[in-house]
Structures are given as structure tokens and as C-alpha cells.
Design a protein around this motif. Sequence first.
Motif, PDB file in Angstrom:
ATOM      1  N   LEU A   1      37.774  73.114  12.651  1.00 58.65           N
ATOM      2  CA  LEU A   1      38.466  73.731  13.789  1.00 58.65           C
ATOM      3  C   LEU A   1      39.768  73.007  14.137  1.00 58.65           C
ATOM      4  O   LEU A   1      40.840  73.625  14.238  1.00 58.65           O
ATOM      5  CB  LEU A   1      37.510  73.746  14.993  1.00 58.65           C
TER       6      LEU A   1
ATOM      7  N   THR B   1      33.281  74.281   9.352  1.00 57.83           N
ATOM      8  CA  THR B   1      34.166  74.598  10.480  1.00 57.83           C
ATOM      9  C   THR B   1      35.159  73.455  10.705  1.00 57.83           C
ATOM     10  O   THR B   1      34.850  72.486  11.417  1.00 57.83           O
ATOM     11  CB  THR B   1      33.330  74.848  11.759  1.00 57.83           C
TER      12      THR B   1
ATOM     13  N   GLU C   1      32.583  71.952  15.451  1.00 59.00           N
ATOM     14  CA  GLU C   1      33.533  71.257  14.589  1.00 59.00           C
ATOM     15  C   GLU C   1      32.755  70.310  13.659  1.00 59.00           C
ATOM     16  O   GLU C   1      31.967  69.492  14.129  1.00 59.00           O
ATOM     17  CB  GLU C   1      34.493  70.473  15.503  1.00 59.00           C
TER      18      GLU C   1
ATOM     19  N   THR D   1      36.191  80.462  17.397  1.00 57.70           N
ATOM     20  CA  THR D   1      35.166  79.901  16.520  1.00 57.70           C
ATOM     21  C   THR D   1      33.788  80.211  17.079  1.00 57.70           C
ATOM     22  O   THR D   1      33.632  80.432  18.280  1.00 57.70           O
ATOM     23  CB  THR D   1      35.333  78.378  16.378  1.00 57.70           C
ATOM     24  N   ASP D   2      32.796  80.216  16.189  1.00 58.49           N
ATOM     25  CA  ASP D   2      31.425  80.474  16.648  1.00 58.49           C
ATOM     26  C   ASP D   2      30.535  79.243  16.472  1.00 58.49           C
ATOM     27  O   ASP D   2      29.341  79.313  16.709  1.00 58.49           O
ATOM     28  CB  ASP D   2      30.820  81.655  15.878  1.00 58.49           C
TER      29      ASP D   2
ATOM     30  N   ALA E   1      28.808  78.296  19.883  1.00 57.19           N
ATOM     31  CA  ALA E   1      30.166  77.756  19.840  1.00 57.19           C
ATOM     32  C   ALA E   1      30.231  76.424  20.600  1.00 57.19           C
ATOM     33  O   ALA E   1      29.492  76.203  21.571  1.00 57.19           O
ATOM     34  CB  ALA E   1      31.128  78.762  20.453  1.00 57.19           C
TER      35      ALA E   1
ATOM     36  N   THR F   1      41.401  79.506  23.811  1.00 61.27           N
ATOM     37  CA  THR F   1      40.258  79.305  22.917  1.00 61.27           C
ATOM     38  C   THR F   1      39.148  80.292  23.249  1.00 61.27           C
ATOM     39  O   THR F   1      38.909  80.612  24.416  1.00 61.27           O
ATOM     40  CB  THR F   1      39.709  77.874  23.043  1.00 61.27           C
TER      41      THR F   1
ATOM     42  N   ASP G   1      38.074  81.555  12.685  1.00 62.25           N
ATOM     43  CA  ASP G   1      36.967  80.901  11.977  1.00 62.25           C
ATOM     44  C   ASP G   1      36.214  81.947  11.159  1.00 62.25           C
ATOM     45  O   ASP G   1      35.709  82.935  11.700  1.00 62.25           O
ATOM     46  CB  ASP G   1      36.036  80.278  13.046  1.00 62.25           C
ATOM     47  N   THR G   2      36.181  81.738   9.814  1.00 58.83           N
ATOM     48  CA  THR G   2      35.340  82.619   8.976  1.00 58.83           C
ATOM     49  C   THR G   2      34.331  81.769   8.207  1.00 58.83           C
ATOM     50  O   THR G   2      34.073  81.997   7.021  1.00 58.83           O
ATOM     51  CB  THR G   2      36.191  83.459   7.992  1.00 58.83           C
ATOM     52  N   SER G   3      33.777  80.766   8.886  1.00 60.12           N
ATOM     53  CA  SER G   3      32.752  79.922   8.263  1.00 60.12           C
ATOM     54  C   SER G   3      31.494  80.753   7.986  1.00 60.12           C
ATOM     55  O   SER G   3      31.396  81.909   8.419  1.00 60.12           O
ATOM     56  CB  SER G   3      32.416  78.755   9.196  1.00 60.12           C
TER      57      SER G   3
END
Lengths: 418, 591
Positions: free
Chosen positions: B492, B490, B523, B519-520, B556, B549, B420-422
Motif C-alpha cells: 500500500l 498489499t 499493508e 485497499t481491502d 481493511a 483513503t 489494490d488488486t491483491s
Amino acid sequence: MNRTRIIFVSIIAATLLIIGLTVLLTNQGGGSAGASLTVQRPDVVSIRILTSLPIEPWVRNAAEQFNAEKRTIDGAPIQVQIEAVDGLTALGRWDRNEYGALLNGQTPETLTDEERKALEHFPVAWIPDSRYLVELANASYKERLGRDVFLTDGEYRARPIAISLFAWGLYESRARVLERKFGEINWRTIHDAAIAAGGWPELGGEAAWGFFKLVVPNPARNVGGLAAMIAAAGEYYGRTNISVEDVVNPEFQKWLKELMGAVTDFSSSTAYTAEDFALFGYSVGDGGQLLESDLLQNMQGIITRWEDPLSIYYPQYLTWFDFPFSVWVGPETTALQKNAALEFQRYLLGDEQQKAALAYGLRPANPNIAVDAAPESLFTKWAERGVLSIVPRTTAMRSPDRDTLLALLRWFDLNVKR
Amino acid sequence: MSKPSFRPSKRATQNRAAALVLVILLLFGCGATVVVNTVRQVVDLFTSEAPAAPTPTFTWAPDSAVLTAAVSPVMAPVLRELAEEFNRQQRRTPDGKNMQVEIVTYEPEEMVRAAQLRPPFQAISPDSSLWLDRLEQLWQSSFMEQGREGESAIPIGQRRIGAQQRYAVSPIVLAAWEDVARQLGWPDAPVRWQDVQRRAKEDPDFKWSHPNTNHASGLLAVLAEFYAGAGVTRGLTVELATRPDVLEYVKAVEGTVRFYGENEDRVVERLEQEGRNFLDLFVAQERVVIDWNRRHSGERLIAIYPAEGTLWTDHPLALLELGQLEEELAVTANQRRTFQAFAEFLTAEPAQRRLLAAGYRPADLSIPLESEGSPFAGTDAVDWRQPQTTLQMPPAEVVDVVRDYWYYTKRPTNVYLVVDTSGSMEGAKLTATKRALKAFLAQIRGDRDRVGIIEFGSGLKDYSLLAPLDDPTRRRLENMIDRMEAGGGTALIDAVYAAVATLQEENQPDAINAVVVMTDGLENESARRLSDLRVLLRSNPSLPIVIFTIGFGRDADEAALTEIARIGGGQFRRADEADIEELYRIISTYF
């Protein structure tokens, strides 16, 4: 004096005062040569003693009693600090001068305060496993300083404080099988057991025991490993003096390598080989030639944990450790410290502490004390396991010289460790 | 009477002038010194080279009595409890400092790495002395590289480790369900490593596992395979270990391993989550069998002591000899006292009985294992008279070869890193993530292992398809990691779905197929739903795909991540900037 002159003189005086104070403070901060060298009697005479591993529990216990008795020297109480270190490891540190002995031309007076403070922790005495380690340390310093650092005669000479022999210790179940097969336990029969391709079933033992597993201390951590190799060489050649030529003989090296091939694990063995022997039982070793005192100290634990006691046998060629109490004679320690060390040495050689040594399986160095002189003597307790008060055979291995020791260590490093 | 003259004489004038000059010179000197120094400082400020980035150094006071010990994960819970009890006793050093022990957890391999250079701890307790030996080898190598060995004729004593004390031991066993143990011949016949290896090769439904070779039990399992492949039980050499038929044998056996992992406690967690059918047998310390049987009333685990021999985990507590490097603090005298006191505390009877109750064999030999109340008494699931023999530990160079070759013989891996690079990853999070991804790549060493990366935000941002990790691929993936930028929402589930679908297209059932997703946030952008992912995962039961995960930070979506891990048969882990690199490193041990 007019006002201008007063101002002038004041400025000059202030300047001189600043310069004077600066010089004074500078000298106090990091001065060396000019500091006072007056030796005052300390509140406590603290002595650090390097002690080899087999006798460390006994010596530490004795030191605690000694300290508790508040013994004094020139009116100052003595505090003994014991530091356990394997003899060969300590020798390596002496050889590299890691304890910080003064170099040629240096005296305590030429040191900075910081350097002088570091010397306060310098070992006052060393009790290695054997006198040949003392000789090797002396040889090292003779090259560097042109003199001995541990004396062999006079008041400060190295004196043995206890004795322990090397003996075979084998789990009884395994020993019975070997005796049936070979009759006598010695390095040659152990070698035959070690190379038996079919393992224990071929020797007449149980398949579950796997191969014959020999216990030899790792010489890099326990000088007993070196003693075992010297003893094996003695029996291989049938004589008591071993030379470099003997060690580098290819046939002997092949024989020794086959023997070492029966050792399960050198990598995780600690300096306390006999304790490992007891903790992991016959799973890691069926037997080995170890220090008698170590075997006796662990006998009870072995019986409790494994229900298979050790049987003890004495070899044809005896190797022993005599634990010489060796006082450092250089200027790194004070006369008061040296004499305090002698005081502790006398304490260890006294009847009370020599009797106490029997409970650790150590043979007294004081000839007035018999090995059964105390009720808690391990020699009495484990007599039925084969331990002898008086060992009948007296053929003793001679101490090898420095080159022979180094050749054995190098061989081990190249052929077994790696 | 003449009027007093206020005119000074010529001599007085000269004296005054000289004095004035002297004062001016003094003042000028002082002023000049101040000016010169100030100017020099200002000039230095702008012209001198920037100071080197400070090496992270962990400090403690010269009289500190706080001892920090790095402990392997399997022992950490027990040791932490014992340390807390020790700390409650409020022991004091002679100068009145409070002796305290702090426990930090390190994987053994990482512990050895950290211990070599200014570690943030003074003592270590790995699961086996093997790691101490490893540390000493590395230390002596560096000692020789510095050319210092030439200073001594006695090549002994250059140590990183000082005092040490074992406080508990446990043999490594084959932990099998009772019916599996009986099928293998227990308790009537000896069970060999080879019996297990044969069963695994012949029965495709037989599921077994061992940790990777970073753990004593994993190393033992692999060593046993090399021994069996070479047809010997001692004297393993480099030549034997690298013989093609031996490597083929090990490769075939490793192909039957269900999964590797960080340690045996994770296996136990999975058994508890998934039940009896997760594994038939696994390699673990004997104490795991005791602990499982005590906590569960269902089917028992049995400890099988392999007939060819086993190894011991021996849990040493060792004091490091710090202060040998520049800018490295030495262990203080008070820390040494704390170490000594804690070692004595651990080997005293109360602590030894606690360790026995936890399933370990105490180091105190006066405590009988078969006494009443002992977990060894009145059971045949473990046998205190065992093991009868151990496998020979080969020399270090052979162990290194075994570990290196294992990477080439183990089951191959296909793994997608879904990242995740949101927008919320901006800053320190993204920096830490990049470092962690590179650490993960560095850990994957098998030449048959393939790695791909999927970068996502509101949608797919960048990707790299699965490829063997040769040097060009490594460089390409590292460049892709360097290019990552934060931005967007995101998506995801879409990203995970894409990774799983690609793995299914590849369809390599012989490999370990896995997705590691991090992910941080929550979704908020996916077109697909969790149920779609579930359907996709179930569409090909013969191709299990494991999903790990990672929830990065406090925001998150833990519920979604936990559910994804559950349906993917993997694990959910939390991480922050400080530990995400270590977490990626740990997850890499599963492959």
C-alpha cells in the motif's frame, strides 16, 4: 348395464365434468360480457371530487364535517374524498383522458371486471378555478364523444360555490415608494418599475432591495399565472376581451416579456404562489397580482415573519375565479354518486359553510351571506390593509377562448420558461 | 331352452369396438397433450433465448403503508430523527396497516437520476426545489421523446411529482469568521459576492470554498460568479454566460477556491479537525452558522447575506407519481396516506420547533423567528430580516450552460487513482471496484483535469500516467480497468508514495493535486514506511497534495488508512460492494 358400459359412461361423464368445470372457472377468472350487471345498493357511496387549490382547505374542512355528520343517500352513507389539483393541470389530464373516461361505443357493461373496478375511482365532480376551464374540458370531450361531460344547465349544471378576485398585493414598504413615484398601482406602472435599469434606487427605494421583483405564478403549476397574463393584456389594450391576434402582437409580446423579466424564479415556485410569497418574503417578490383569498390567508404569516405587511389594491380590470362545482354526467359514475355529489354541493352552498368560507378569504356565492357575516371573516380582519367588501369598479375581463389561452401558454413556454 | 350365448352379437361387438376406440382416442388425446406439453417445455428449455436480465425492480405490497423517502445528506440526520418519532406514534391506515417512514440518503443529482426509472423510494426531499424542477424537465423530455405530447393540446400535467410540502427553509449565505467578516465590511456596509471574489483574487492567503454545482449552495456561488463576470444581477442569458471575458473572470475566481466538496457538512468536519486556519469563508446554508456557533465557544461564524442577492434552500418533501413506466409499481393508497400524515407531522408545531432549534427557518409562518429561545434571537451572527433580495434564477438552459461551463472554468485537477488488486480482491470486490472506477472517470468532465491510475499488489502491477481525460485517454484507462486481475500481497505505502512522488514531479501548484487510494487489506509488502510518506509530503509545502483513503470491506487496515488520510489532509471512508461506486462518485465531487 354391464361393467364395460359403466366404465365407458364414467369416462365420458368425467370428461364432460372436467370440461364443464374448466369452462366455468375460465369464465369466472376473466369473463367479461356474461357477468352479472345487477346494480346493488352499496354499503357506502364514495365520491371523489377534484378540487382547485385556492378553495381546497375550505372544501376539505367542509368534507370532513359532512362525512362526520354521516349524511346518507337512499339509505347509504356518503363519503366525500377531496383531491387537490390545479385547474389547468386537471384540464390537461381531462384532455389526455388520464382519468379514464369511456370512449365512444364503450359502456360499463362491455368492460372487464378489472376495468369496471378502475372506474370506481373516477372523479364524480370537479371544482376548477373558473368556468372557462369547464368549457375547455367540454370542448375536448365534444370532439371525442360528441357531447358535453359537464352540464351548463339543468339539475346537474355547474354552480359557483365561492368567488375570489385578483388583486395587487405589495409589501407596504415597497408599495409606499411605488405610490409616491407613480400614483396608481396598475400593470403599466408595474411594467415601468420592472424595467427600471437602476432598480429600487431609481424608483426612490433602498439599494438593498435590488431590482423590482414581480410575483407571477408559474402557469404550468397554477392557473393564476394565466389569469395574471390575461389581466395584464386587458390593461395593455384597454379592453376586456383578448384574442389570439392580441397575444401574438409583437409589441405586446415585447412588453409582456419585459414584465416577466422581473420575476425572480419560475423554476422553483410551487403551485402555492402566495405561500411562497409569504415564506420567502420581499427577498423573492416585492408584489404581484394574486388571488385575494390567497393574499388574505397569508397576511398574518407575512406580518409574523417579515414585519412588513401587504397592502392590497384592486385593478381597473377585474379578473375572478368562481369555482364552479361541476358534476360529471357520463356513465362512468352511478346516479347514486351523482346525486351524492349534488348533496355535497348543496351543503357547500348552505349558510353555515358559506360563512365558514369567509375565514378563508373567499367571497360567498350564496347572495344571502355578506362578506362580514362571520366574526372570523378575513375581510373584516384585514380591512385596514386595503381589502374591500364591495369593489367599486366593475369592469370585468371576459373569459378568453381556448385558442387564446393556448397561445398564451405556448408563448410562456417558449419565451419565459425556456 | 337354448344355452345362453356368451358370444356377443355383431352389433354389440361393433358398439363395443366404437366405444373402445373413443376411450382410446380420449386417453390418447390426454396422453398426447401431456407429452406434447412436456416435450415443448423441454425443447423451450434448451432452444429458447435466455430471458433478458431482469431489470432491478423494487417491490412493495399493494397495501403497503411503508414510505421510503430519499433525502439530501444535509437534512438526513434531522429528518431521520423526526421519522423515528413519527414511526413511534404507530399511526394506522384505515385498513389497519402501520404507517412507517424510512429515510435513505441520496445526493440531489443522484436522487434526480434515480427518480426517473423505477426508484427504490416513493418520495424525495432534496435541498432545493431546483432539483424537482430538474426532474420534471427530464421527465417531460422523455415524455416528448415517446411522442405522447401529441395526444394533448394542453401541454400541462405530465408530472413525475405529485403532492409536495415544504417543511423548512434556509437562505444560502457566506459563512465567514468574525474577523474576516469585519474585514469585508460587515456589519456596517453591505458585502457583495464581488467583494469576496476580489479579495480571493488579490490575497493569495485567503482561503474559501464552495460545494460543486450538484448542490444548491455550489450552484448559487457559481451563478453569482457568472453574474458578476457579466456585470448584471438579472437577465443572464446563454450569450452572456459564454462570453469569453465572462468565462475568464469565472476561471480566475474559481482558481482561488481551496477545494470543492460533496456538501457543507464535510466543510464543517474539516473545520473541526483542522481548526480556524482551514478556511476563511465558505458558502453554506444559514443553519450551518447557527449550528456551529451553538456547538463551539471560540470564534464565531457570521452569516453574510450577499448584497446582490442569494438563493434559498427550501427542502421540499415530494411524492413521486410512480407506475407510469412498464414494470414500475404505483405508489399505494396507504403510502399516499403515510406521505400525507408525515407531511402534516413535519409541519405541525412540535416538528417545526425542532427544525427551528436545528437552525432552519420553519415553514409554519405562525412561529416567530425572534421569539425567546429561538436561535435567531439575541444574536447578530444571523439576521432573520435578511435576505432583502435574491439573485434571479435564469431559465433552465442557462443553468445547464453555467453548470457545463463550470467544469471548464473550475480549478484543474491532477488525480491518481491508486487501486489494490491483491489476491483478496478476487471476485465481487474487484467487479464492484471496476464499476466504481469507471463511474469516477465518468464524473470527471473538465477538459483540463488529468487522471492517472496505479494498480498494485505485492508491487506495482500496472500504471497509466496522468493525462487529460479526452476520449482516447478514457478508452485507454477503461481498458486498463478491464484488464485488472486479483493476485499478490498489499504494498500500500509504496503505491501511495509513487503517486505522490509523481505529482510532485509534475509540480502544478495551480491545480488540485490529489490521490484516491483504495485497499481491502493490511499493508504487508512495502519497502517504504509511513514516515517516508510523511517526509515526502512535507518536502514541498507550496504543493499541497490531498489524499483520500477508502477501506474496502471489514479487513481493511483502518488505522493505516486513517493516518495516511490525516497526513495527506484528506479523508478516510469505509465502503463495501454495495456503496463503493457511490463513494467514488462522491469523492469525484471534490475535483
